[in-house]
Write an enzyme that holds these catalytic residues in place. Structure first.
Site, short mmCIF file in Angstrom:
data_model
loop_
_atom_site.label_atom_id
_atom_site.label_comp_id
_atom_site.label_asym_id
_atom_site.label_seq_id
_atom_site.Cartn_x
_atom_site.Cartn_y
_atom_site.Cartn_z
N GLN A 116 42.23 -24.99 4.63
CA GLN A 116 42.48 -24.79 6.06
C GLN A 116 41.37 -23.93 6.65
O GLN A 116 41.18 -22.78 6.22
CB GLN A 116 43.84 -24.09 6.21
CG GLN A 116 44.26 -23.81 7.61
CD GLN A 116 45.17 -22.59 7.68
OE1 GLN A 116 44.99 -21.62 6.96
NE2 GLN A 116 46.15 -22.62 8.54
N SER A 119 41.07 -19.25 10.42
CA SER A 119 40.66 -17.87 10.73
C SER A 119 39.15 -17.71 10.72
O SER A 119 38.44 -18.39 9.97
CB SER A 119 41.23 -16.91 9.69
OG SER A 119 42.62 -16.86 9.79
N SER A 151 41.67 -20.19 1.24
CA SER A 151 42.00 -20.41 -0.16
C SER A 151 41.72 -21.87 -0.49
O SER A 151 41.78 -22.74 0.38
CB SER A 151 43.45 -20.03 -0.47
OG SER A 151 44.30 -20.49 0.52
N GLU A 234 53.90 -23.88 8.10
CA GLU A 234 53.57 -22.82 7.14
C GLU A 234 54.77 -21.90 6.99
O GLU A 234 55.15 -21.49 5.91
CB GLU A 234 52.35 -22.05 7.62
CG GLU A 234 51.94 -20.93 6.66
CD GLU A 234 50.73 -20.15 7.14
OE1 GLU A 234 50.52 -20.06 8.36
OE2 GLU A 234 50.00 -19.63 6.28
N GLU A 367 52.64 -6.95 12.52
CA GLU A 367 52.65 -6.49 13.91
C GLU A 367 52.77 -7.67 14.88
O GLU A 367 53.53 -7.61 15.85
CB GLU A 367 51.37 -5.70 14.20
CG GLU A 367 51.34 -4.31 13.56
CD GLU A 367 51.19 -4.33 12.04
OE1 GLU A 367 50.73 -5.35 11.49
OE2 GLU A 367 51.57 -3.34 11.41
#
Lengths: 397, 412
Positions: A116, A119, A151, A234, A367
């Site tokens: 994936q 990010s 990953s 996910e 958060e």
């Protein structure tokens, strides 16, 4: 679900028939898995012809139980978790017929590993701020940028990729979703070493990578919405496990406590009991969530479970290192390794302690998850936003 | 250790349609009859219990007899339904003796054989009679004071303090902690028990004494019930003084009496979790509502992340409390060995959550939360009292340590 969807008895019958035609003892693993996909017994809630039978998702367990009892090989789901949990549902929902036919079978049988590319160094919690650019070039796209925390990138044949196709629009609107060929010469994968010593993840540098337009998923500029499907799946994938009492991180600590009375102190006892209670209550909450899903009444509780498990994993593994005293000063192995999946139980306490630190960061920081609970579950008003209506290119970074 | 099959046991943790219907009916009644202003006014009235509400819940809806089989005068429901009632009563901090009479005293009587127990059981199930187990509200299930006085009495016959107790009011300091303060002598009871919740409302007291368990009519010359100034005035405490009180035996065998009391307290502890859940849910919902409406700095205060995160964490703790409460109710309904563990687990978790919910509600309401007028203090006081009722979280953790084989260190 189609009107003629098979029920549990029918699925059991079909599985037994399949096993009779393909005895696990005498059928090669690849042949067995390929035939299982073609028989619609791979993921029964997928449509016919794509590995499924249009049956309710909950009936997969009927097939799996039969196959497991017969000693059938599985597709090593942990090795291909990103493909199964994220890429596949997105392809199913947004892919063209051609894309579904091309990608889903090799994905499910494990012949092609997926990763994936979401990010970036400058786009973590604020994923929609991503800056990897995809520029139109004839019947394809040219991609440049850097991705991180990937990953399986070093094992992957394909990647799901989101990139910016229009920097003049506000950030959520100028993103497009692609399937990226990881064997393209412009893709460079470098291991990213973590605090545990191993390199579970990678940095991926994309330099003039060519992506044919036929590998676009969804409309141009609709990538943020497509990515929501991926991210939602996910979180669903984290939910469904059924754990026994002491089935998680508390197990090695409770075992050490029972087997080694010389380690016991009153302070550790109080903390252990408190965490044991919290772990057991969390297990019951997970079980309640599972019962809700089975009853067809999914609640919002699932969005909080990751928060709980992240905190408990960290506190319990921290307690374990302390309980071990002098042994807690040691570490099993700092060698730079490339594990195929996270294995909390195969390593020592120090590894669990360090690896668990990532649990409150990966897949959404605690958060951000607290914000999501507050706004979507409790309905609290959003923070004032300064980035919603500003063109991506004008945002501060 | 448990067999592997037990390790996956959780019971049904959801609410059935019937349970939801029951909840809706009780919630509707409480909305009409038990709003915060009425509860607050009642705490300062001479009659702290809401008798009319009790009548509506019991004679009107049959809710006092949920745990009692139909053949013994009850409704033949289970702890699961009683738990739902308690969620709603907790949400309203309702001043009715439900936990004390319909759960603890009823469960204690269910464990007793004989005609007296059967007669009282039917009376309690109807709701027309209120029964209270005469032990301090803080008593944990494993601390039932049934045996200890009997043992002490053999060692020291005619203790001088006991003579005094017959004639003068006795302060709690006069008795050993957790000791049984009541003596059985010639068919009558003598002694004082303090901290008995809802004793003022009781028609009958179930009194452990000298290894037995006895039924004592509250309206007799030998019984004095003296209200104590309580932290939680919606579940007021009283001292019960017995001076030759006429008593009927419920269980005279020490083992049977102890088992009955323990069973009552265990159900009280397990189902108190549902009251704590309802209470915490009210605190959360009310605070979300208030912080959404309250504006400071030209924004709703609930839009500030510092507050959001606190409320989101509280929500998560409430979600966990619901699982623990349902598990305890399901385990009590199913019977076997699991209820001991389930009740201890639930009480080791829920008490601090309910207290934190009330404390957060107070803080996030700002100044208004500190006023007598705003109901949040009723919830804080109930939550803090609940955290001690039937044993503190720490006490239940210690009980769990034995159930799950995680023993304390032994002194070197």
């Amino acid at each position: 679900m189609t009107p003629t969807a098979p029920d549990a008895a029918e699925l059991r019958r079909r599985t037994q028939e399949f096993l009779a035609a393909h005895p696990p003892a005498t059928t090669g693993r690849a042949d067995f898995l390929g035939a299982r996909f073609d028989a619609g017994l791979a993921w029964v809630h997928y449509p016919e012809g794509l590995g499924g039978l249009g049956a309710p998702r909950s009936l997969q367990a009927v097939v799996d139980d039969e196959l497991q009892a017969a000693g059938a090989p599985d597709n090593d789901p942990r090795r291909i978790g990103i493909g199964l949990g994220m890429a596949a549902p997105t392809i199913l929902q947004f892919g063209t017929d051609e894309q579904k036919r091309r990608f889903l079978k090799p994905l499910w049988v494990g012949e092609e590993v997926w990763c994936q590319l979401f990010s970036e160094p400058g786009a973590g919690s604020d994923l929609a701020a991503l800056g990897t650019r995809a520029v139109r070039d004839g019947d394809g796209w040219v991609v440049n940028g850097q991705k991180v925390w990937t990953s399986s990138a070093h094992l992957a044949r394909w990647a799901i990729l989101i990139a910016r196709t229009d920097p003049d629009l506000p950030k959520h609107r100028g993103i497009t979703y692609f399937v990226c060929d990881m064997t393209d010469p412009g893709v460079e994968v470098r291991p990213l070493r973590q605090i545990t010593g191993e390199a579970e993840f990678n940095e991926v540098f994309l330099t003039d990578v060519r992506v044919p337009d036929a590998h676009r998923l969804g409309e141009v500029g609709d990538g943020w919405r497509v990515a929501q499907t991926t991210l939602m799946n996910e979180r669903v994938a984290i939910g469904g496990l059924r754990l026994p009492r002491e089935g998680g991180m508390i197990e090695p600590v409770a075992r050490a406590w029972r087997e080694r009375p010389e380690l016991r102190t009153h302070d550790l006892h109080q903390r252990l009991l408190t965490l044991w209670v919290e772990a057991e209550v969390a297990r019951l909450t997970g079980e309640r969530l599972r019962q809700q899903l089975v009853a067809g009444q999914p609640g919002p509780e699932g969005s909080g479970m990751k928060l709980t498990f992240a905190r408990l994993n960290q506190e319990i593994s921290g307690l374990e290192v302390e309980l071990l005293g002098e042994e807690g000063l040691l570490y099993d192995d700092w060698t730079l390794r490339r594990p195929e999946h996270v294995d909390f139980t195969g390593r020592e306490a120090g590894y669990r302690y360090l690896r668990a630190k990532g649990n409150s960061i990966e897949g959404g920081t605690s958060e951000v998850l607290l914000n999501i609970v507050a706004e979507r579950v409790l309905g609290l008003p959003p923070e004032p936003r300064t980035d919603k209506d500003v063109a991506w290119k004008d945002l501060s970074r | 250790m448990n067999a592997p099959s037990d390790l996956l046991y959780t019971g049904d943790l959801l609410y059935t349609e019937d349970e939801e219907a029951l909840r809706a009916a009780v919630r509707g009644l409480l909305a009409d009859r038990c709003d915060a202003a009425a509860v607050l006014a009642r705490t300062e009235s001479p009659q702290p219990h809401d008798r009319e509400l009790w009548k509506a819940l019991t004679e009107g809806m049959g809710l006092a007899g949920l745990l009692v089989p139909e053949g013994r005068g009850g409704q033949g429901a289970t702890h699961r339904e009683a738990a739902v009632i308690l969620e709603e009563l907790g949400r309203a901090v309702a001043p009715v003796p439900y936990v004390t009479s319909a759960v603890v005293a009823t469960e204690t009587l269910l464990a007793c054989a004989g005609d007296t127990a059967a007669e009282l059981l039917a009376a309690l199930a109807s709701g027309r009679t209120i029964g209270v187990l005469a032990v301090g509200l803080a008593t944990a299930p494993d601390a039932a004071p049934v045996h200890r006085r009997a043992e002490a009495a053999h060692d020291v016959p005619a203790c001088p303090r006991d003579e005094a107790a017959r004639d003068a009011p006795v302060s709690p300091r006069d008795e050993a902690p957790h000791g049984n303060p009541v003596r059985h002598e010639g068919g009558a009871l003598h002694g004082t028990v303090t901290g008995v919740a809802d004793a003022e409302a009781a028609d009958v007291l179930l009194v452990p004494a000298d290894g037995g368990l006895y039924a004592v009519e509250a309206a007799q010359d030998g019984v004095t019930v003296t209200p104590q100034t309580s932290l939680d005035r919606t579940r007021p405490l009283a001292a019960v003084t017995l001076r030759g009180a006429v008593a009927r035996p419920l269980a005279e065998d020490a083992g049977a009496a102890a088992a009955a009391v323990r069973s009552g307290l265990r159900s009280g502890a397990g189902l108190l979790t549902s009251e704590q859940l309802g209470l915490a849910e009210w605190c959360l919902a009310e605070t979300v509502r208030y912080t959404t409406e309250r504006h400071q700095f030209n924004r709703p205060v609930g839009s500030f992340q510092a507050l959001k995160h606190r409320l989101a964490r509280l929500w998560l703790d409430v979600v966990h409390t619901r699982a623990a409460a349902r598990h305890a109710a399901a385990a009590l309904a199913a019977g076997g060995d699991e209820p001991d563990l389930a009740a201890a687990l639930a009480q080791a978790y829920a008490g601090p959550v309910a207290v934190r919910a009330a404390e957060e509600a107070l803080q996030l309401h700002g100044g208004i939360g500190m006023t007598w007028e705003h109901p949040v203090h009723l919830y804080l006081k109930r939550a803090k009292a609940d955290a001690i009722a039937f044993g503190t979280a720490g006490r239940h953790r210690e009980a769990l340590a034995a159930f799950v084989d995680l023993p304390a260190p032994v002194a070197p």
